[in-house]
Design a protein around this motif. Structure first.
Motif, PDB file in Angstrom:
ATOM      1  N   UNK A 138      14.759 -12.309  -9.779  1.00 22.22           N
ATOM      2  CA  UNK A 138      15.014 -13.453  -9.030  1.00 22.22           C
ATOM      3  C   UNK A 138      13.920 -14.627  -8.783  1.00 22.22           C
ATOM      4  N   UNK A 139      12.614 -13.853  -8.926  1.00 20.20           N
ATOM      5  CA  UNK A 139      11.460 -14.983  -8.835  1.00 20.20           C
ATOM      6  C   UNK A 139      10.659 -15.114  -9.979  1.00 20.20           C
ATOM      7  N   UNK A 140      11.262 -15.580 -11.194  1.00 20.04           N
ATOM      8  CA  UNK A 140      10.514 -15.662 -12.333  1.00 20.04           C
ATOM      9  C   UNK A 140       9.037 -16.077 -12.358  1.00 20.04           C
ATOM     10  N   UNK A 141       8.612 -17.163 -11.519  1.00 18.08           N
ATOM     11  CA  UNK A 141       7.453 -17.732 -11.572  1.00 18.08           C
ATOM     12  C   UNK A 141       6.288 -16.511 -11.023  1.00 18.08           C
ATOM     13  N   UNK A 160      11.659 -14.850 -20.541  1.00 19.94           N
ATOM     14  CA  UNK A 160      11.897 -16.137 -20.166  1.00 19.94           C
ATOM     15  C   UNK A 160      13.141 -16.637 -20.996  1.00 19.94           C
TER      16      UNK A 160
END
Lengths: 201, 322
Positions: free
Chosen positions: A35-38, A25
Motif C-alpha cells: 500500500x505504501x510503495x514509496x 514496481x
C-alpha cells in the motif's frame, strides 16, 4: 580464481536488487510493493546500501584470513555499488516521499537528526567514489589509503541512521551494528594502533 | 468464567427480532429512495478463505468524511499490529491462526455493573453504524477507512461508571501462541491504551467491530477495537479483552516504550513534531499512481475533528501534553 568470470557475476548480483525492485514496481514480480510503495522502495534501497557497505568492508579481512589477495579485485566494484545504492536511497526519498519539496528537504536535513546522520554518510562516500579510479589511486599514492578510511565513519553513520529511524523493533539494525563492530574490531586488532594503546599491558 | 449481559438493559430496550427485521426492511426501503445512506456493499474482492461475515443492520452514522475511502486491500494489508510482527504486511501474513471467536471482554473498576461479557452482550441494543473516518498514523501516513461500530460512550454508560471513573484503560489479548509478535518483547505485552472519560464518551469515539460492512479481519484488530480518529493510530487499541474504569491514568504501551516520543494524549497535531520526524504533512496511502507518488497533504489539527474535540483540551498546553 577467474576474474573474467566472477566480476561480471558479481556485477549482476549487485544489480539484482534494483532489477528485482523495478520488476516489483512494474507488477511483474510478487510480492508487490504494497500500500505504501514509496516507503518500500526507500527501505529496500537503504538496506541494500548498508549491506553493500558492509560487504565492501568484508573484503580486506576475508582476503587476509583466507590468504586470497585476489579478493581485493572485487573491492572497488562492491564499494561503487554501495555508493550507487547510497545515492538511490535518498533520491527515492526526495523524489517519491518529498516529491521534490526543497523546503521540506531542508527542514528534514536540519531538524531530523537521523536524516542528517544518513546524509553525512552519503557525503563521506562521495570523495571515495570520485577517487576510486586507478588514476586517482596512483596520483594520491599512500594518501589514497588514508582517504579511503572514510568508509569507516560512513558505515558507522549508516548503521546509526538505520538504528535511529526504527520505532521499537531494533533487532535488525542491531544485527548490522554488530557486523560492523566485528569488521571494525578486526581491523583495530590488526592495526599498529592496538600495539601503541596497549603497550606494556 | 461468568458470562452475562449487562444487568441494566431493560427488556423494553431490547429489540425483538421481528422489529429488527422490520426496521431493516424500512431502512433498506429508505436507502433505495436515497433518503438514508446504508453501509457500502462488502467489497467483492474479499479474500477467499477468510472468515469475514457481512454485518447486518448497519446504518450510516454521523461525522463521516466524503473523501474517497482506501481500498479494502490497502486497509487489510498495510497495518501496524506489532502482536503479529513489526513489518507492515506481517499482520496480514501472520494473523491466520488467531481466533477472534468466541470472545469475551472484562469490564471492571469504577462502575456499578462489572463482569465478563461476550461481544454480542456488550453491544446488544446499540445499533451498528458506519463511520468513514480519517486515520492518521504517528508515522505520517494516513488512510480513509469505513469502520463499522458503536459509539463507545453508549456502551460505557450502561455499566454506570461511578464519579471516580476518570479514565478508561483498555487491554489487548495476550496469546503468544496465536500472535507470533508477542513472543519477542518489542513492546511490553499485553498492549495497553487509555482515554480520559471525556474522550471515551465523545460521540466520535468508536468501538469498532467491522470495516467495509464486514467483520474486522484479524490484522485489523478482530473482533473488537477502539477508533479515536483525532488521535494517532496507535491509540486505537485492537482485540480488546479488558475495559477498566479507573481514577488514575493508565500507563500506555508506547508511552512506556519511548516516553519522549509518545505521550498519553497523542492528539494529531501538525505543530508538534515527533522528535525524529515532522508531523506537518502526511502521505495519503493509495493516492497517486498506485501509491508510488502518493500525495503529501497538510496534516490538520486534531486530524480535522477539532470542531468535535478541541474543547476537551482548552487550557491544556498541547506542546507539553503531546
Amino acid at each position: 580464481m577467474n576474474t573474467r568470470v566472477y566480476k561480471p557475476l558479481l556485477f549482476a548480483a549487485c544489480l539484482a536488487p534494483v532489477i528485482w525492485l523495478v520488476l516489483r514496481i512494474a507488477g511483474v514480480l510478487q510480492p508487490g510493493l504494497g500500500a505504501n510503495p514509496a516507503e518500500e522502495i526507500q527501505d529496500e534501497l537503504g538496506v541494500w546500501a548498508l549491506r553493500l557497505l558492509l560487504a565492501t568492508l568484508c573484503v580486506t579481512p576475508a582476503a587476509r584470513l583466507l590468504k586470497k589477495p585476489r579478493l581485493y579485485r572485487f573491492r572497488r566494484m562492491l564499494g561503487l555499488y554501495a555508493f550507487f545504492y547510497c545515492m538511490l536511497h535518498p533520491l527515492a526519498y526526495f523524489l517519491l516521499d518529498l516529491q521534490l519539496d526543497f523546503a521540506h528537504l531542508g527542514e528534514d536535513l536540519l531538524a531530523r537528526t537521523f536524516i542528517t546522520v544518513g546524509m553525512g554518510a552519503v557525503l563521506l562516500l562521495i570523495p571515495l567514489a570520485i577517487t576510486s579510479t586507478r588514476g586517482w589511486q596512483r596520483r594520491l599514492g599512500r594518501r589514497w589509503n588514508r582517504l579511503h578510511r572514510l568508509i569507516y565513519p560512513a558505515a558507522v553513520l549508516a548503521c546509526w541512521h538505520f538504528y535511529w529511524q526504527v520505532k521499537a523493533d531494533t533487532a535488525e539494525p542491531l544485527l548490522y551494528c554488530a557486523i560492523l563492530a566485528l569488521l571494525l574490531g578486526i581491523r583495530f586488532w590488526w592495526s599498529p594502533l592496538r600495539g601503541r594503546l596497549f603497550r606494556g599491558g | 468464567m461468568l458470562i452475562r449481559k449487562p444487568a441494566d438493559i431493560p427488556t423494553s430496550e431490547i429489540t425483538s427480532e421481528s422489529t429488527y427485521l422490520n426496521r431493516r426492511s424500512v431502512i433498506a426501503g429508505l436507502a433505495a429512495t436515497g433518503l438514508v445512506g446504508t453501509s457500502r456493499a462488502a467489497p467483492d474482492h474479499l479474500e477467499t478463505g477468510t472468515a469475514q461475515k457481512e454485518l447486518p443492520g448497519v446504518t450510516s452514522g454521523p461525522f463521516s468524511t466524503d473523501e474517497p475511502p482506501n481500498s479494502y486491500e490497502d486497509i487489510t494489508t498495510y497495518n501496524n499490529y506489532y502482536e503479529f510482527g513489526t513489518g507492515k504486511d506481517d499482520p496480514h501474513r501472520n494473523s491466520g491462526a488467531f481466533r477472534p471467536e468466541p470472545w469475551t471482554v472484562r469490564v471492571e473498576g469504577e462502575a456499578e455493573v462489572t463482569g465478563e461479557f461476550d461481544v454480542e452482550g456488550l453491544l446488544s441494543g446499540v445499533g451498528l453504524e458506519e463511520r468513514v473516518y480519517r486515520m492518521r498514523c504517528v508515522e505520517a501516513w494516513s488512510m480513509i477507512i469505513p469502520w463499522v461500530g458503536v459509539p463507545l460512550g453508549e456502551v460505557l454508560k450502561r455499566f454506570r461508571p461511578t464519579s471516580r471513573a476518570k479514565y478508561v484503560a483498555f487491554q489487548t489479548v495476550f496469546r503468544p501462541d496465536e500472535m507470533p509478535g508477542q513472543r519477542r518483547r518489542v513492546l511490553r505485552w499485553p498492549y495497553v491504551e487509555g482515554l480520559t472519560m471525556e474522550e471515551a464518551t465523545n460521540p466520535l469515539t468508536l468501538l469498532a467491530v467491522g470495516v467495509y460492512g464486514v467483520t474486522l479481519p484479524n490484522q485489523n484488530g478482530a473482533p473488537l477495537r477502539l477508533i479515536v480518529p483525532w488521535k494517532y493510530g496507535f491509540k486505537g487499541i485492537k482485540s480488546i479483552v479488558s475495559i477498566r474504569l479507573q481514577e488514575s491514568p493508565p500507563s500506555t504501551s508506547w508511552n512506556i516504550a519511548a516516553p519522549r516520543e509518545y505521550g498519553f494524549y497523542a492528539n494529531v497535531n501538525p505543530e508538534v513534531d515527533h522528535p525524529r520526524w515532522s508531523q506537518a504533512t502526511e502521505r495519503r496511502i493509495g493516492s497517486g499512481f498506485s501509491g508510488l507518488f502518493a500525495r503529501r497533504i497538510p496534516t490538520q489539527m486534531f486530524n480535522g475533528y477539532g470542531e468535535q474535540v478541541a474543547q476537551l483540551y482548552s487550557g491544556l498546553d498541547l506542546r507539553r501534553n503531546y
